[in-house]
Write an enzyme that holds these catalytic residues in place. Structure first.
Site, mmCIF file in Angstrom:
data_model
loop_
_atom_site.group_PDB
_atom_site.id
_atom_site.type_symbol
_atom_site.label_atom_id
_atom_site.label_comp_id
_atom_site.label_asym_id
_atom_site.label_seq_id
_atom_site.Cartn_x
_atom_site.Cartn_y
_atom_site.Cartn_z
ATOM 1 N N ASN A 12 0.844 -1.257 0.102
ATOM 2 C CA ASN A 12 -0.096 0.074 0.013
ATOM 3 C C ASN A 12 0.982 1.227 0.009
ATOM 4 O OD1 ASN A 12 -1.346 2.125 1.192
ATOM 5 N ND2 ASN A 12 -3.054 0.805 1.726
ATOM 6 N N HIS A 15 1.160 6.115 2.041
ATOM 7 C CA HIS A 15 1.660 7.128 2.881
ATOM 8 C C HIS A 15 3.044 7.765 2.276
ATOM 9 C CE1 HIS A 15 -1.386 6.868 5.774
ATOM 10 N NE2 HIS A 15 -1.052 5.262 5.690
ATOM 11 N N HIS A 48 -5.605 3.752 -1.605
ATOM 12 C CA HIS A 48 -7.004 4.061 -1.239
ATOM 13 C C HIS A 48 -7.096 5.492 -1.714
ATOM 14 C CE1 HIS A 48 -9.537 4.509 2.682
ATOM 15 N NE2 HIS A 48 -10.330 4.713 1.562
ATOM 16 N N ARG A 50 -9.300 8.256 -0.907
ATOM 17 C CA ARG A 50 -10.160 8.823 -0.186
ATOM 18 C C ARG A 50 -10.924 9.720 -0.242
ATOM 19 N NH1 ARG A 50 -8.901 6.695 5.622
ATOM 20 N NH2 ARG A 50 -10.703 7.945 6.135
ATOM 21 N N ARG A 54 -7.067 12.869 0.895
ATOM 22 C CA ARG A 54 -5.882 13.100 1.843
ATOM 23 C C ARG A 54 -4.371 12.759 1.650
ATOM 24 N NH1 ARG A 54 -7.773 10.246 7.351
ATOM 25 N NH2 ARG A 54 -9.514 11.377 6.771
ATOM 26 N N GLU A 75 -8.793 0.659 -3.337
ATOM 27 C CA GLU A 75 -9.302 0.687 -1.909
ATOM 28 C C GLU A 75 -10.325 2.049 -1.914
ATOM 29 O OE1 GLU A 75 -6.448 -1.402 1.398
ATOM 30 O OE2 GLU A 75 -6.921 0.610 1.438
ATOM 31 N N THR A 106 -17.297 -2.095 15.529
ATOM 32 C CA THR A 106 -16.492 -1.767 16.783
ATOM 33 C C THR A 106 -14.817 -2.201 16.476
ATOM 34 O OG1 THR A 106 -17.292 -3.593 17.791
ATOM 35 C CG2 THR A 106 -17.954 -1.529 18.521
ATOM 36 N N GLU A 156 -11.181 -9.040 3.151
ATOM 37 C CA GLU A 156 -10.001 -8.813 3.653
ATOM 38 C C GLU A 156 -10.281 -8.858 5.127
ATOM 39 O OE1 GLU A 156 -7.272 -6.385 1.743
ATOM 40 O OE2 GLU A 156 -6.425 -5.908 3.690
ATOM 41 N N HIS A 199 -3.772 -4.531 7.771
ATOM 42 C CA HIS A 199 -3.984 -3.187 8.498
ATOM 43 C C HIS A 199 -2.898 -3.463 9.752
ATOM 44 C CE1 HIS A 199 -5.794 0.581 9.380
ATOM 45 N NE2 HIS A 199 -5.284 0.186 10.510
HETATM 46 N N1 PXP Z 1 -5.901 -3.452 4.132
HETATM 47 C C1 PXP Z 1 -6.950 -2.287 3.928
HETATM 48 C C2 PXP Z 1 -8.315 -2.879 3.498
HETATM 49 C C3 PXP Z 1 -6.457 -1.061 4.075
HETATM 50 O O1 PXP Z 1 -7.520 -0.147 4.045
HETATM 51 C C4 PXP Z 1 -5.246 -0.629 4.668
HETATM 52 C C5 PXP Z 1 -5.018 0.586 5.219
HETATM 53 O O2 PXP Z 1 -5.098 1.465 4.218
HETATM 54 C C6 PXP Z 1 -4.397 -1.861 4.864
HETATM 55 C C7 PXP Z 1 -4.701 -3.075 4.304
HETATM 56 C C8 PXP Z 1 -2.982 -1.402 5.158
HETATM 57 O O3 PXP Z 1 -2.668 -1.088 6.310
HETATM 58 P P1 PXP Z 1 -1.322 -0.673 6.985
HETATM 59 O O4 PXP Z 1 -1.011 0.582 6.118
HETATM 60 O O5 PXP Z 1 -1.690 -0.275 8.422
HETATM 61 O O6 PXP Z 1 -0.329 -1.547 6.634
#
Ligand code: PXP
Length: 249
Positions: A12, A15, A48, A50, A54, A75, A106, A156, A199
């Site tokens: 991903n 960032h 992703h 958004r 952002r 995403e 939650t 996922e 995640h």
């Molecule tokens: N999987 C999904 C569905 C996500 O939304 C994210 C975060 O955008 C990730 C994986 C990756 O998470 P992380 O950036 O914490 O590794």
């Protein structure tokens, strides 16, 4: 399916765009990061888009669709705007994720069970366009059954609760979360769903999840981009790849 089947790594790159956007310019370029990730052994790139843009931008998605030689996992929230964008680009995979508090359970996954009809209608055109639809959910049988009923091909599993517990030294809780992830991977697989997970995964938390034979793909971002500050992006990803392969062997 045997445990020796290769586990895919989706990197991903959101960032990289977060750092770029901190200055509002073009550097560092997420597309360059995506190319390096491919070279380092990523089997796919995850981004992703958004609603508030952002990090990843519309132009990034367009660029990724043009340059990538591995599949793009797009995403997005379940909104009309995002559906139009996905239908225009037809990425290999679309992963529906929660963005607003009311869309979340939650544990942080998408509340599918309460929104079954709406989500079934939402994902049908995406599937018809040829994208594999994945739903980001907690390790909860109600959500898994609902994801299956609405016609998702992939779920996922949200690994955030496990990773948070581990990071904060609550190891019994981390083990309990891990057991849930294992049981729910088996359950989802028994329904015919392909299972992904992600995640918050790090070098310290990836191995037990990578060892679950029903899990076919991990999506990892924040830790890898953070670690690339210290190691460089290619070595950071290569080490994650190595740990995943070792856990799978
Ligand atoms: N999987 C999904 C569905 C996500 O939304 C994210 C975060 O955008 C990730 C994986 C990756 O998470 P992380 O950036 O914490 O590794």
């Amino acid at each position: 399916m045997g445990s020796t089947e290769k586990l895919r790594l989706g990197v991903n790159i959101d960032h990289v765009a977060t750092v770029r956007n901190a200055r509002g310019g073009a550097y560092p370029d997420p597309l360059r990061a995506a190319r390096i990730a491919e070279q380092a052994g990523a089997d796919g790139i995850t981004a992703h888009l958004r609603e508030d843009r952002r990090h990843i931008s519309d132009a990034d998605i367009e660029g990724l669709m043009e340059v990538l030689s591995v599949p793009l996992n797009f995403e997005m929230a379940a909104t009309d705007e995002m559906q139009k964008i996905a239908l225009r680009h037809k990425p290999h995979a679309v992963c529906i994720v929660p963005e607003k508090r009311e869309e979340r359970t939650t544990e942080g996954g998408l509340e599918v069970a309460r929104e079954e009809n709406k989500l079934a209608h939402f994902i049908a055109p995406l599937r018809d366009a040829g994208s594999r639809v994945s739903i980001f959910i907690a390790a909860d049988p109600r959500q898994i059954e609902a994801a299956n009923r609405i016609g998702a091909e992939v779920i996922e599993l949200h690994t955030g609760a496990y990773c948070d517990a581990f990071a904060e030294g609550r190891f019994e809780e981390a083990d309990a979360e891990l057991a849930k992830l294992r049981d729910m991977s088996t359950f989802a697989h028994s329904l015919g769903l392909e299972v992904h997970a992600g995640h918050g995964l790090t070098y310290d938390t990836v191995s037990p999840v990578a060892a679950f034979k029903e899990v076919r793909e991990l999506n990892i971002g924040h830790f890898l981009i953070g670690e690339s500050i210290f190691l460089g992006l290619e070595p950071a990803i290569a080490e994650m790849r190595r740990l995943m392969d070792e856990a799978r062997a």
